[in-house]
Design an enzyme around this catalytic site. Structure first.
Site, PDB file in Angstrom:
ATOM      1  CG  ASP A   1      -2.182   0.836   0.884  1.00 22.02           C
ATOM      2  OD1 ASP A   1      -2.230   1.720   0.008  1.00 22.02           O
ATOM      3  OD2 ASP A   1      -3.200   0.875   1.532  1.00 22.02           O
TER       4      ASP A   1
HETATM    5  C1  GLC Z   1      -3.939   4.250  -0.083  1.00 22.09           C
HETATM    6  C2  GLC Z   1      -5.096   3.235   0.048  1.00 22.09           C
HETATM    7  C3  GLC Z   1      -4.984   1.964  -0.975  1.00 22.09           C
HETATM    8  C4  GLC Z   1      -4.954   2.661  -2.407  1.00 22.09           C
HETATM    9  C5  GLC Z   1      -3.704   3.318  -2.304  1.00 22.09           C
HETATM   10  C6  GLC Z   1      -3.550   4.063  -3.755  1.00 22.09           C
HETATM   11  O1  GLC Z   1      -3.578   4.903   0.720  1.00 22.09           O
HETATM   12  O2  GLC Z   1      -4.974   2.446   1.300  1.00 22.09           O
HETATM   13  O3  GLC Z   1      -6.553   1.539  -0.840  1.00 22.09           O
HETATM   14  O4  GLC Z   1      -5.135   1.729  -3.428  1.00 22.09           O
HETATM   15  O5  GLC Z   1      -3.355   4.402  -1.295  1.00 22.09           O
HETATM   16  O6  GLC Z   1      -4.075   5.151  -4.047  1.00 22.09           O
END
Ligand code: GLC
Length: 747
Positions: A292
């Protein structure tokens, strides 16, 4: 726009041509098998280029902290140097083409980039938030919505969505419940698999890669507070949280995202048990893993890794791969390989997975396959897509209360529509509206939906965007109500308060809205509450002032049309809740599939000494699986084909459902089990099947569920399914709190 221009200028000023040999290298030969092409390419790559494939860089708006951002020029240089494997948050044919051209034409080996984006509930045609969509209990509809999202996203340069999110959560304080399918692992698993299939199709031009996220157990953040600690044992993880991720992996999800949280005191990104033992070994996952946003880096903040090299080593050893926005893999892996801490073979194995997907979806053969302006013009925000969004919206709306059949409305009724939310485009839209940000993609408000339906409506704001009311606003609303036959009040919370980083300690109806309800109630008119929110709110204070309650969630592009369709009975509501609606915040977490406890109730001979609150009931205000229709359904003649179930055999549970009302309707028939005595205690009820049926007035249908040992089994803490001989309660009904039951003996 600025960003695109900068990328483009850089591209023009940095045209570098590498000497081309006359013969096509084997990895570029589309006639050769993928494995051969991957092996050849790997043999040409430097360790730095391999580490580059593990590097994912943000190219657009920030969907996480911007602390590590090196700036656009630096990112371009990294792409040229083969140090970027994928990008997120870059969208559009023109934008992705510029960057892809740099990767393909200016980097040494010309390895194409993957473009990823959070296409969570639609791309430009926005569908109901996933939590609402799940209330339709219709995996095929969820699949179709995902397929359209993929069609639009892929027409705008994208290859990969970070969806579906499938974190089971029992806590409406957590903002991200809007992205999941609710509290139930069985329903969650069906919907997760359907969404994966919808996004990925057959990996063709109109599909995108799906992401199983967030692995794992992110939905159990303590007290619903975002990014908080998670403390869940393996037995609970296997039975409650892991089933949807597993179903998505089995449905062929190509990618998976680590979660931010810890599991057993080890950050998920560095958690060998989750990533290697469960995901790769037990489930045989062969796809790509992505962190993430900065979750690799945050292993340091967790206090698990000391520095960047320690992070890279720990996450790599655990089996994780692509680094979103920390840049530790690209900076540290070459050194770790040189020092012998990471083997080249292990690195090759990780990189091969990424390259294989790029080959599989044809990127080496046509890196610009998703950069087709015609497709972009034709495939996005079409009337057909909007029609499906409206259908999904109708099927997501849950009718919670309908005293004296106040609903459906009659077309000649004079309506007072009260509530700022009913006229706001922003507040019934967010969170995660992908590329639907221009006014052209605004959702239809409830006010517009009613007008479009030809309703006789007078609107009064009642309260403002800060949930404040004034004497003037109240007086205006009361005056509108006095002139009307029925009053619709759009209460709830803005969509801006749903989603990531939107935890709320008090997921309740704001005081000003309760005050407006009270004032309107005094007019003596029938009050219908329309509740828009991204989570189940505590409705206990509002409920007594309402004759009807329609939970409209946040339905996307066609929000107002779908609401009007239900209010006027053009669609008879059929949705059922997928999260329990708490009676009070202090009851959270409250969920239907809880354990029995040692002292469940006074009828067990415990006298007063039993598991309860002294100030509120134990039960939620609305139970899991509950939802009304404009007609009524009676359940009768429930029977099992046998009272005994032997290993390898099946028993059929059959029930008759009759439409006892005056209009046609759909009912979601639910099957639950309870394992009465087991080696590990089991919940008082577990959903194990459901069917949606349509019935004309007076019509009856028999619904059957096949029951076998696999369906009755549960996981032990090793993730092995098991079932001991003994009694199992089998129940059916239209809501988890209203069931017909019979006993089955498993031998
Ligand atoms: C975030 C999220 C995730 C997302 C990622 C990219 O902080 O937790 O679900 O896909 O960033 O945007």
């Amino acid at each position: 726009m600025k960003k695109v221009a900068a990328f483009f200028l850089f591209y023009l000023s940095a045209q570098v041509t590498f000497s081309q040999s006359n013969t096509t290298p084997a990895y570029k030969n589309s006639k050769l098998p993928v494995a051969t092409r991957v092996a050849h390419l790997l043999s040409l790559m430097t360790v730095e280029e391999k580490a580059g494939q593990l590097n994912q860089v943000n190219g657009g708006a920030f969907t996480g902290p911007a602390a590590n951002d090196p700036g656009q020029q630096a990112k371009m240089k990294m792409i040229q140097a083969g140090k970027v494997g994928s990008m997120l948050n870059v969208t559009g044919v023109a934008e992705t083409k510029v960057l892809q051209t740099i990767a393909v034409e200016q980097s040494r080996l010309g390895i194409p980039l993957l473009f990823a984006y959070d296409v969570i509930h639609g791309y430009k045609t926005i569908f109901p938030i996933p939590l609402a969509d799940a209330c339709a209990w219709d995996p095929e509809l969820s699949r179709q919505a995902a397929a359209i999202a993929a069609k639009e996203a892929s027409a705008e340069g994208l290859h990969w969505t970070f969806a579906p999110m499938m974190d089971i959560s029992r806590d409406p304080r957590w903002g991200r419940v809007m992205e999941g399918a609710g509290e139930d692992p069985f329903l969650g698993a069906q919907i997760a698999a359907a969404r994966v299939k919808g996004f990925q199709g057959n990996f063709g031009e109109e599909n995108v890669l799906a992401t199983v996220k967030h692995f794992a157990v992110y939905g159990a953040v303590e007290a619903g507070r975002e990014y908080n600690h998670v403390n869940v044992d393996r037995y609970t993880a296997w039975n409650v949280h892991l089933p949807p991720y597993k179903a998505a992996v089995q449905a062929g999800a190509a990618t998976l995202m680590n979660s931010f949280n810890v599991f057993e005191a080890v950050p998920a990104s560095a958690n060998k048990y989750l990533v290697t033992d469960v995901l790769k070994k037990q489930w045989g996952f062969k796809g790509i893993l992505v962190s993430d946003w900065n979750s690799f880096g945050e292993t340091m903040t967790h206090g698990y890794a000391a520095d960047s090299a320690d992070v890279a080593l720990k996450v790599f050893d655990a089996g994780s791969m692509i680094d979103m926005e920390t840049r530790v893999m690209v900076s540290q892996i070459p050194g770790l390989v040189k020092k012998g801490k990471i083997s080249m073979q292990a690195l090759n194995e990780a990189v091969a997975r990424i390259l294989s997907i790029k080959f599989k979806i044809g990127l080496f053969d046509d890196p610009y396959r998703n950069c087709n302006p015609e497709r972009q013009a034709q495939h996005v925000f079409t009337p057909a897509h909007r029609e499906l969004s409206r259908k999904a919206g109708q099927r997501s709306i849950v009718l919670l209360k309908n005293n004296e059949q106040v609903l459906p409305l009659q077309s000649q009724q004079k309506i007072a529509l009260v509530g700022y939310l009913a006229a706001s485009t922003d507040d019934v839209f967010d969170f995660w509206v992908a590329a639907a940000k221009a006014p052209a993609y605004n959702p239809v408000t409830v006010q517009e939906g009613l007008k479009h339906a030809g309703a006789n409506v007078v609107f009064a704001k009642g309260f403002d965007e800060n949930n404040r009311t004034t004497q003037a606003l109240t007086a205006e609303a009361v005056a509108a109500a006095a002139q009307a036959d029925v009053v619709l009040v759009n209460i709830g919370l803005s969509g801006k308060l749903a989603g990531e980083d939107r935890s709320l300690a008090q997921p309740e109806i704001p005081d000003a809205q309760i005050e407006i309800l009270k004032a309107l109630r005094q007019t003596g008119k029938k009050i219908v509450a329309l509740v828009s929110a991204g989570r189940p709110l505590v409705l206990t204070k509002a409920e007594p002032y309402c004759d009807a309650i329609v939970y409209t969630w946040i339905l996307g592009t066609e929000h107002g049309h779908a609401v009007a369709d239900v209010l006027f009975g053009r669609y008879n509501p059929s949705a059922k809740t997928v999260m329990s609606f708490p009676y009070a915040v202090g009851q959270i977490p409250v969920y239907y599939n809880h354990m029995n406890t040692s002292r469940p109730d006074p009828t067990d001979g415990m006298g007063n000494w039993y598991s309860r609150y002294r100030d509120i009931p134990n039960e939620p205000l609305y139970a899991f699986g509950y939802g009304l229709s404009y007609t009524s359904f009676a359940y009768s003649q429930f029977s099992l084909s046998s009272q005994q179930l032997k290993k390898g055999q099946q028993v059929k549970a059959t029930v008759t459902i009759t439409n006892t009302g005056k209009v046609a309707g759909e009912e979601i028939v639910q099957l639950y089990i309870r394992d009465m005595v087991a080696n590990r205690i089991r919940p008082v009820a577990e959903l194990k099947g459901f069917q949606k049926i349509a019935l004309q007035p007076g019509e009856s249908k028999k619904v059957s569920f096949a029951i076998d040992a696999a369906l009755l089994s549960y996981y032990n803490e090793l993730g092995q399914l098991q079932l001991e001989p003994g009694e199992i309660k089998i129940s059916v009904g239209g809501s988890s709190d209203k069931l017909l039951s019979a006993m089955l003996q498993y031998e």
